[in-house]
Design an enzyme around this catalytic site. Structure first.
Site, PDB file in Angstrom:
ATOM      1  N   TYR A 172       8.230  47.644 -75.513  1.00  0.00           N
ATOM      2  CA  TYR A 172       6.980  48.361 -75.832  1.00  0.00           C
ATOM      3  C   TYR A 172       5.830  47.362 -75.992  1.00  0.00           C
ATOM      4  CZ  TYR A 172       3.937  51.616 -78.431  1.00  0.00           C
ATOM      5  OH  TYR A 172       2.896  52.399 -78.840  1.00  0.00           O
ATOM      6  N   LYS A 214       2.422  47.121 -73.856  1.00  0.00           N
ATOM      7  CA  LYS A 214       1.106  47.277 -74.477  1.00  0.00           C
ATOM      8  C   LYS A 214       0.261  46.017 -74.307  1.00  0.00           C
ATOM      9  CE  LYS A 214       1.056  51.510 -76.065  1.00  0.00           C
ATOM     10  NZ  LYS A 214       0.293  52.527 -75.290  1.00  0.00           N
TER      11      LYS A 214
HETATM   12  P1  NAD Z   1       3.552  61.202 -78.414  1.00  0.00           P
HETATM   13  O1  NAD Z   1       4.951  60.954 -77.931  1.00  0.00           O
HETATM   14  O2  NAD Z   1       3.315  62.347 -79.325  1.00  0.00           O
HETATM   15  O3  NAD Z   1       2.550  61.368 -77.187  1.00  0.00           O
HETATM   16  C1  NAD Z   1       2.711  60.731 -75.935  1.00  0.00           C
HETATM   17  C2  NAD Z   1       2.473  61.765 -74.853  1.00  0.00           C
HETATM   18  O4  NAD Z   1       2.540  61.128 -73.572  1.00  0.00           O
HETATM   19  C3  NAD Z   1       3.546  62.862 -74.881  1.00  0.00           C
HETATM   20  O5  NAD Z   1       2.918  64.126 -74.944  1.00  0.00           O
HETATM   21  C4  NAD Z   1       4.298  62.652 -73.575  1.00  0.00           C
HETATM   22  O6  NAD Z   1       4.801  63.849 -73.006  1.00  0.00           O
HETATM   23  C5  NAD Z   1       3.249  61.999 -72.706  1.00  0.00           C
HETATM   24  N1  NAD Z   1       3.836  61.238 -71.596  1.00  0.00           N
HETATM   25  C6  NAD Z   1       4.905  60.386 -71.659  1.00  0.00           C
HETATM   26  N2  NAD Z   1       5.155  59.886 -70.437  1.00  0.00           N
HETATM   27  C7  NAD Z   1       4.228  60.420 -69.595  1.00  0.00           C
HETATM   28  C8  NAD Z   1       3.964  60.278 -68.206  1.00  0.00           C
HETATM   29  N3  NAD Z   1       4.719  59.498 -67.426  1.00  0.00           N
HETATM   30  N4  NAD Z   1       2.927  60.970 -67.657  1.00  0.00           N
HETATM   31  C9  NAD Z   1       2.164  61.782 -68.426  1.00  0.00           C
HETATM   32  N5  NAD Z   1       2.369  61.961 -69.761  1.00  0.00           N
HETATM   33  C10 NAD Z   1       3.386  61.285 -70.325  1.00  0.00           C
HETATM   34  O7  NAD Z   1       3.073  59.831 -79.106  1.00  0.00           O
HETATM   35  P2  NAD Z   1       1.655  59.403 -79.710  1.00  0.00           P
HETATM   36  O8  NAD Z   1       1.926  58.683 -80.973  1.00  0.00           O
HETATM   37  O9  NAD Z   1       0.684  60.534 -79.713  1.00  0.00           O
HETATM   38  O10 NAD Z   1       1.221  58.291 -78.654  1.00  0.00           O
HETATM   39  C11 NAD Z   1      -0.004  58.327 -77.915  1.00  0.00           C
HETATM   40  C12 NAD Z   1      -0.331  56.925 -77.447  1.00  0.00           C
HETATM   41  O11 NAD Z   1      -0.624  56.105 -78.586  1.00  0.00           O
HETATM   42  C13 NAD Z   1       0.819  56.213 -76.713  1.00  0.00           C
HETATM   43  O12 NAD Z   1       0.300  55.422 -75.669  1.00  0.00           O
HETATM   44  C14 NAD Z   1       1.418  55.340 -77.782  1.00  0.00           C
HETATM   45  O13 NAD Z   1       2.131  54.247 -77.250  1.00  0.00           O
HETATM   46  C15 NAD Z   1       0.167  54.931 -78.540  1.00  0.00           C
HETATM   47  N6  NAD Z   1       0.396  54.443 -79.892  1.00  0.00           N
HETATM   48  C16 NAD Z   1       0.736  55.282 -80.890  1.00  0.00           C
HETATM   49  C17 NAD Z   1       0.914  54.792 -82.177  1.00  0.00           C
HETATM   50  C18 NAD Z   1       1.220  55.692 -83.332  1.00  0.00           C
HETATM   51  O14 NAD Z   1       1.216  55.192 -84.469  1.00  0.00           O
HETATM   52  N7  NAD Z   1       1.464  56.968 -83.118  1.00  0.00           N
HETATM   53  C19 NAD Z   1       0.785  53.421 -82.427  1.00  0.00           C
HETATM   54  C20 NAD Z   1       0.431  52.583 -81.388  1.00  0.00           C
HETATM   55  C21 NAD Z   1       0.228  53.113 -80.119  1.00  0.00           C
END
Ligand code: NAD
Length: 304
Positions: free
Chosen positions: A166, A170
């Site tokens: 991951y 990133k």
């Molecule tokens: P989440 O799993 O709820 O949302 C991610 C979404 O991306 C899901 O709805 C999933 O179906 C969609 N997805 C996955 N693969 C896909 C693809 N190939 N094509 C289209 N859609 C796809 O998680 P989240 O926490 O809402 O994450 C959103 C973003 O924020 C991500 O990039 C994640 O890495 C990043 N992020 C989140 C956190 C956190 O604390 N939640 C921290 C750092 C980074």
């Protein structure tokens, strides 16, 4: 105080079927944007896709009087990226805003990670952002306006155990965003990156040992806290480019990559040896007087 508005703007939010992307899409639509809700559905690994996630967000936006259309393509292929952007062009006629948010996760100790665990993360986070941004960038450039927000992670920039795949992905997003920002600025396209921390299903997947040393005092961890920054960066109000912002536990802060003044070997001195480095390591490491270069060329120019 100005009100951030997206009246007349067309936005694409990838991975907008749930979590942070859903919150971003709802806010952009509430403030007037016409939004493409991309999501293939599925679990946190990105598998077992179902169209209903994107449809539900579209239905909610429409129920609130907003305008949105669903797209179910995976960001992870060039064709998928093109189709996502063409959904915006075909239905709304342009694309002004792209929020690269889609993401998946497969945590594990470094030596347990399979080749598939690195491939699928690079496919979605890095290649996915590349495949969607390329056609979106071209459309924005032709229009002379654009705002792009990339989603990286503190895990990628600062490190986080059991997330080598991951973090690698990133970190790649950060590198991609830097160049998109440099190439976009002359065309009115401003690109910035966020490091979010919010409670979503992805955050719930963290193992207890990954939280070791983390503060447990109550703090804002709602997706909407992240959305506030994303919406600002996606708006005309934002005039900043190639920046990185961390949003965590209620704190919004700029993150930067700096370089120390270091120890300098001038051309009239002999080529350095490992012993020279050992002798000067404290000076090489000393951050006093660091600079924050705005490109590779700017970093070279710092050296006399
Ligand atoms: P989440 O799993 O709820 O949302 C991610 C979404 O991306 C899901 O709805 C999933 O179906 C969609 N997805 C996955 N693969 C896909 C693809 N190939 N094509 C289209 N859609 C796809 O998680 P989240 O926490 O809402 O994450 C959103 C973003 O924020 C991500 O990039 C994640 O890495 C990043 N992020 C989140 C956190 C956190 O604390 N939640 C921290 C750092 C980074």
């Amino acid at each position: 105080m100005s009100a951030v508005s997206f009246e007349g703007r067309v936005a694409i939010v990838t991975g907008a079927g749930g979590g942070l992307g859903r919150a971003h899409a709802l806010e952009l639509a509430r403030r007037g944007a016409q939004v493409v809700i991309n999501d293939l559905g599925g679990d946190m690994t990105g598998a077992h896709g179902a169209v209903t996630m994107a449809d539900e967000v579209v239905e909610q936006i429409r129920a609130e009087g907003g305008i949105a259309v669903a797209n179910y393509d995976s960001v992870a292929t060039p064709d998928g990226g093109r189709r996502i952007v063409h959904t915006a062009l075909d239905v709304f006629g342009k694309v002004d805003i792209l929020v690269n948010n889609a993401g998946n996760i497969r945590n594990g100790a470094f030596t347990d990670l399979t080749p598939g665990a690195i491939d699928s993360l690079l496919d979605v986070h890095v290649k996915g952002a590349f495949h969607v941004t390329q056609p979106a960038f071209a459309a924005m450039r032709d229009n002379g306006y654009g705002r792009i927000v990339f989603t990286a992670s503190a895990a990628g920039l600062f490190g986080s155990i059991h997330q080598a795949n991951y973090a690698a992905a990133k970190g790649g997003v950060f590198g991609l965003a830097n160049v998109v920002a440099l190439e976009g600025a002359p065309h009115g396209i401003l690109t910035n990156t966020i490091l979010p921390a919010a409670l979503s299903r992805m955050a719930a997947d963290m193992a207890p040992e990954q939280f070791a040393g983390m503060p447990t005092t109550p703090a804002h961890m709602e997706p909407e806290m992240i959305t506030a920054m994303v919406a600002y960066l996606a708006s005309e109000e934002n005039t900043h480019n190639r920046e990185l912002y961390s949003i965590a536990r209620g704190r919004y802060g700029r993150v930067f990559m700096g370089v120390a003044p270091g120890w300098h070997v001038s051309v009239d001195q002999p080529v350095a040896t490992p012993d020279d480095v050992a002798e000067h390591i404290d000076r090489i490491r000393d951050l006093d007087g660091y600079a924050v270069p705005e490109s590779m060329v700017a970093e070279f120019a710092l050296v006399p």
